[in-house]
Design an enzyme around this catalytic site. Structure first.
Site, PDB file in Angstrom:
ATOM      1  N   TYR A  31       0.816  -1.215   0.000  1.00 13.78           N
ATOM      2  CA  TYR A  31       0.000   0.000   0.000  1.00 13.78           C
ATOM      3  C   TYR A  31       0.843   1.254   0.000  1.00 13.78           C
ATOM      4  O   TYR A  31       2.040   1.213   0.259  1.00 13.78           O
ATOM      5  CB  TYR A  31      -0.999  -0.007   1.154  1.00 13.78           C
ATOM      6  CG  TYR A  31      -0.479   0.431   2.500  1.00 13.78           C
ATOM      7  CD1 TYR A  31       0.187  -0.436   3.338  1.00 13.78           C
ATOM      8  CD2 TYR A  31      -0.677   1.749   2.935  1.00 13.78           C
ATOM      9  CE1 TYR A  31       0.639  -0.018   4.587  1.00 13.78           C
ATOM     10  CE2 TYR A  31      -0.235   2.163   4.185  1.00 13.78           C
ATOM     11  CZ  TYR A  31       0.423   1.267   5.009  1.00 13.78           C
ATOM     12  OH  TYR A  31       0.871   1.684   6.234  1.00 13.78           O
ATOM     13  N   LYS A 149       6.662  -1.613   1.616  1.00 18.74           N
ATOM     14  CA  LYS A 149       5.479  -1.146   2.365  1.00 18.74           C
ATOM     15  C   LYS A 149       4.332  -2.131   2.153  1.00 18.74           C
ATOM     16  O   LYS A 149       3.527  -1.974   1.238  1.00 18.74           O
ATOM     17  CB  LYS A 149       5.113   0.267   1.896  1.00 18.74           C
ATOM     18  CG  LYS A 149       4.207   1.012   2.845  1.00 18.74           C
ATOM     19  CD  LYS A 149       4.229   2.490   2.536  1.00 18.74           C
ATOM     20  CE  LYS A 149       3.174   3.288   3.292  1.00 18.74           C
ATOM     21  NZ  LYS A 149       3.255   3.201   4.734  1.00 18.74           N
ATOM     22  N   GLU A 182      13.020   3.785  13.011  1.00 18.24           N
ATOM     23  CA  GLU A 182      11.976   4.750  12.646  1.00 18.24           C
ATOM     24  C   GLU A 182      10.807   4.621  13.607  1.00 18.24           C
ATOM     25  O   GLU A 182      10.803   3.753  14.482  1.00 18.24           O
ATOM     26  CB  GLU A 182      11.521   4.515  11.203  1.00 18.24           C
ATOM     27  CG  GLU A 182      10.953   3.118  10.961  1.00 18.24           C
ATOM     28  CD  GLU A 182      10.580   2.847   9.504  1.00 18.24           C
ATOM     29  OE1 GLU A 182      10.481   3.779   8.707  1.00 18.24           O
ATOM     30  OE2 GLU A 182      10.366   1.655   9.190  1.00 18.24           O
ATOM     31  N   LEU A 206      11.616   2.314   6.123  1.00 21.70           N
ATOM     32  CA  LEU A 206      10.991   2.662   4.850  1.00 21.70           C
ATOM     33  C   LEU A 206      11.735   3.867   4.279  1.00 21.70           C
ATOM     34  O   LEU A 206      12.044   4.813   5.019  1.00 21.70           O
ATOM     35  CB  LEU A 206       9.508   3.010   5.071  1.00 21.70           C
ATOM     36  CG  LEU A 206       8.745   3.312   3.792  1.00 21.70           C
ATOM     37  CD1 LEU A 206       8.510   2.026   2.983  1.00 21.70           C
ATOM     38  CD2 LEU A 206       7.402   3.976   4.081  1.00 21.70           C
TER      39      LEU A 206
HETATM   40  N1  PDD Z   1       3.352   5.860   6.465  1.00 24.33           N
HETATM   41  N2  PDD Z   1       8.042   4.764   7.958  1.00 24.33           N
HETATM   42  C1  PDD Z   1       6.924   4.029   7.986  1.00 24.33           C
HETATM   43  C2  PDD Z   1       6.956   2.722   8.694  1.00 24.33           C
HETATM   44  C3  PDD Z   1       5.752   4.475   7.357  1.00 24.33           C
HETATM   45  O1  PDD Z   1       4.643   3.729   7.376  1.00 24.33           O
HETATM   46  C4  PDD Z   1       5.762   5.741   6.708  1.00 24.33           C
HETATM   47  C5  PDD Z   1       4.554   6.258   5.983  1.00 24.33           C
HETATM   48  C6  PDD Z   1       6.938   6.492   6.715  1.00 24.33           C
HETATM   49  C7  PDD Z   1       7.032   7.835   6.033  1.00 24.33           C
HETATM   50  O2  PDD Z   1       7.012   7.715   4.637  1.00 24.33           O
HETATM   51  P1  PDD Z   1       6.447   8.862   3.695  1.00 24.33           P
HETATM   52  O3  PDD Z   1       7.207  10.086   4.013  1.00 24.33           O
HETATM   53  O4  PDD Z   1       6.729   8.367   2.343  1.00 24.33           O
HETATM   54  O5  PDD Z   1       4.990   9.024   4.002  1.00 24.33           O
HETATM   55  C8  PDD Z   1       8.070   5.974   7.339  1.00 24.33           C
HETATM   56  C9  PDD Z   1       2.117   6.229   5.860  1.00 24.33           C
HETATM   57  C10 PDD Z   1       1.851   7.685   5.873  1.00 24.33           C
HETATM   58  C11 PDD Z   1       1.048   5.382   6.512  1.00 24.33           C
HETATM   59  O6  PDD Z   1       1.233   4.187   6.519  1.00 24.33           O
HETATM   60  O7  PDD Z   1       0.054   5.912   6.981  1.00 24.33           O
END
Ligand code: PDD
Length: 293
Positions: A31, A149, A182, A206
């Protein structure tokens, strides 16, 4: 909550997905989350690229071209008529036998959820949030690579539950070797003696799109940025910290395990990067419009 779901090209209020979909049975799906700014999709091209990388990481064939994705996303956002939209794109393995083996799944399902964005309270940005360093470890890259992801977020769910129990807004995880990684849905940065530091991709994180943009903005504006492997002790000397993500953007972290980071207020580097990131989103309007054509 008003929600529109585009299920394999058909927009509906809710979607009933088969109980035999392996996305549901095994978390066998990928996703992405994209948000709008001024009702324009932000960095949709980067999100679609990462979706494809994630899918190839689990050998899942994505049935749509990028053009088809954009058409369906734009159409669903238009029907939803939200002031600002949160868009979640999911591709599941599809319906198969109740068996871990995905080879019985014939056709992946594509879902595009569109809901209004739920902004975080402004006090979070003004005062910062508290984060807990939890005992739940981030998955090893050799187990389930956090760079992919997938819809299997149980690792992060458990970390979030631990943070809830500790009364913190989010959880910061170490990898199995004791290095910082993270938070549950965001990347982590800290600053020390004027240097911005963030765990490197090989720690098992990620590759956040906001992270990448913030690193670029920081370097363009004269900050020294180091990506590396750091144990938790490094945080004792941190002057400031923040997290980044599509929904959170740049969000200050001012407490770790109930102790203030630096003077316990959002620091100057954090505030500068918050302004730079907001400025970039404002300035991107034209480019984003182009992407939607
Ligand atoms: N999450 N690390 C993890 C584990 C994440 O799920 C996300 C993003 C990020 C940040 O990535 P980005 O800057 O590309 O949004 C880092 C999304 C927003 C979510 O699952 O809701």
């Amino acid at each position: 909550m008003s929600i529109k779901i585009n299920f394999n090209g058909k927009i509906q209020e809710g979607a009933e997905i088969s109980a035999l979909d392996h996305g549901f049975l095994f978390g066998d799906s990928v996703y992405e989350v994209v948000c709008t700014f001024n009702n324009q999709l932000c960095f949709a091209d980067k999100h679609l690229k990462r979706l494809r990388n994630s899918a190839s990481g689990i050998q899942l064939k994505v049935p749509y071209s990028d053009e088809r994705f954009m058409r369906e996303i734009v159409r669903t956002v238009a029907v939803a008529e939200n002031e600002e939209s949160y868009v979640r794109i999911v591709v599941t393995r599809g319906v198969g036998e109740i068996d871990i083996d995905p080879s019985s799944c014939e056709r992946p399902n594509v879902l595009i959820y569109v809901t209004p964005v739920k902004p975080y309270p402004s006090t979070y940005y003004e005062d910062g949030i508290d984060v807990a360093l939890v005992t739940v470890k981030r998955n090893a890259r050799e187990a389930l690579n956090p760079g992919i992801k997938t819809g299997n977020y149980l690792n992060n769910v458990l970390a979030k539950m631990e943070a809830n129990r500790l009364g913190a807004k989010d959880a910061l995880m170490l990898n199995p070797w004791g290095y910082l990684t993270e938070c549950t849905t965001s990347n982590f940065f800290f600053a020390r003696d004027g240097v911005l530091m963030t765990p490197s991709l090989d720690c098992g994180i990620l590759a956040g799109i906001t992270r990448e943009i913030v690193i670029q903005l920081a370097r363009e504006n004269g900050f020294v940025v180091e990506e590396g492997q750091w144990p938790q002790e490094e945080l004792e000397k941190a002057d400031e910290a923040f997290v980044t993500g599509t929904v959170k953007r740049v969000l200050p972290v001012t407490q770790l395990d109930n102790r203030p980071i630096g003077d316990g207020k959002p620091g100057p580097m954090t505030r500068k990067l918050m302004r730079l990131y907001e400025g970039l989103l404002q300035g991107l309007h034209g480019k984003v419009e182009q992407l939607q054509k």
